[in-house]
Motif scaffolding. Structure first.
Motif, PDB file in Angstrom:
ATOM      1  N   ILE A  15       1.003  -1.209   0.107  1.00 31.38           N
ATOM      2  CA  ILE A  15      -0.114  -0.055  -0.001  1.00 31.38           C
ATOM      3  C   ILE A  15       0.826   1.419   0.211  1.00 31.38           C
ATOM      4  O   ILE A  15       1.756   1.371   0.863  1.00 31.38           O
ATOM      5  N   HIS A  16       0.619   2.221  -0.780  1.00 35.23           N
ATOM      6  CA  HIS A  16       1.374   3.500  -1.049  1.00 35.23           C
ATOM      7  C   HIS A  16       0.586   4.542  -0.853  1.00 35.23           C
ATOM      8  O   HIS A  16      -0.488   4.603  -1.174  1.00 35.23           O
ATOM      9  N   ASN A  17       1.138   5.524   0.070  1.00 31.99           N
ATOM     10  CA  ASN A  17       0.400   6.372   0.453  1.00 31.99           C
ATOM     11  C   ASN A  17       1.017   7.813  -0.552  1.00 31.99           C
ATOM     12  O   ASN A  17       2.133   7.879  -0.504  1.00 31.99           O
ATOM     13  N   LEU A  18       0.435   8.056  -1.836  1.00 29.88           N
ATOM     14  CA  LEU A  18       1.054   8.914  -2.570  1.00 29.88           C
ATOM     15  C   LEU A  18       0.816  10.641  -2.275  1.00 29.88           C
ATOM     16  O   LEU A  18       1.396  11.416  -2.824  1.00 29.88           O
ATOM     17  N   SER A  19       0.223  10.725  -1.145  1.00 31.07           N
ATOM     18  CA  SER A  19      -0.155  12.294  -0.823  1.00 31.07           C
ATOM     19  C   SER A  19       0.710  12.611   0.451  1.00 31.07           C
ATOM     20  O   SER A  19       1.374  11.913   0.987  1.00 31.07           O
ATOM     21  N   GLY A  20       0.521  14.006   0.547  1.00 31.86           N
ATOM     22  CA  GLY A  20       1.373  14.793   1.761  1.00 31.86           C
ATOM     23  C   GLY A  20       0.408  14.457   3.105  1.00 31.86           C
ATOM     24  O   GLY A  20       1.110  15.231   4.145  1.00 31.86           O
ATOM     25  N   ARG A  21      -0.434  13.817   3.226  1.00 31.61           N
ATOM     26  CA  ARG A  21      -1.557  13.647   4.285  1.00 31.61           C
ATOM     27  C   ARG A  21      -1.543  12.218   4.708  1.00 31.61           C
ATOM     28  O   ARG A  21      -1.591  11.156   3.883  1.00 31.61           O
TER      29      ARG A  21
END
Length: 193
Positions: free
Chosen positions: A147-153
């Motif tokens: 699982i990748h979180n691509l955002s800055g939050r």
């Protein structure tokens, strides 16, 4: 497949993300967890910058901060990658938080897990927020949920299956409730079945 972020004919990924180290780490996360044989264009592991014309995307590799480094090629005047603009390998090699060390950890993780090295890519069928990318990498003996979180939050995801072991997280992962995890900004988390 031969996968890459950029190559000798393209603007460098470092320039594409404006030198943002968090985004450079996300790019490395994706490159090294997706299928294929990843190719790392020299200097990407340091965060080297460069935009066309070709000479400026092919600047010499930055080995040390020494002004007269004998190993430093001098075929072009440097525009993007001097020791005052970018930490050279000699500094990044001893800094555990550097982009270079980050690449080393991901490469080792890939080498240590056959599913990341040669596993099949399978979709994750549950709904995920648009800021997240989730998929499985699977072999006959190992199945990983990436699982990748691509955002800055921070982003929340509730796993639909039981994944008892957090194999790797690039940043500290927190559990909000049963099966619900909060993924830190610009991170990757890998669960083992």
């Amino acid at each position: 497949d031969a996968t890459f972020l950029t190559n000798h004919d393209m603007d460098r990924i470092g320039s594409e993300v404006k030198g943002n180290v968090n985004r450079l780490k996300v790019a490395a996360n994706l490159l090294l967890t997706l299928p294929g044989t990843p190719f790392i264009y020299y200097g990407e592991e340091l965060g080297m910058l460069g935009k066309k014309p070709d000479e400026q995307i092919r600047e010499p590799f930055l080995w040390t901060a020494e002004a007269e480094d004998p190993d430093y090629a001098k075929w072009e005047e440097v525009q993007y990658n001097s020791p005052t603009q970018l930490a050279p390998l000699s500094q990044q090699a001893i800094d555990d938080s550097s982009l270079y060390q980050y690449y080393k950890k991901l490469i080792k993780l890939r080498k240590d897990h056959k599913a990341l090295l040669e596993g099949t890519l399978l979709p994750y069928s549950a709904e995920v927020p648009p800021q997240l990318v989730a998929f499985y990498r699977s072999t006959e003996t190992e199945k990983l949920l990436v699982i990748h979180n691509l955002s800055g939050r921070k982003q929340s995801i509730k796993l639909t299956e039981e994944y008892p072991e957090l194999l790797y997280s690039s940043k500290k992962l927190t559990t909000a409730s049963e099966g619900e995890h909060l993924l830190p900004p610009y991170s990757v988390s890998i669960f083992s079945e």
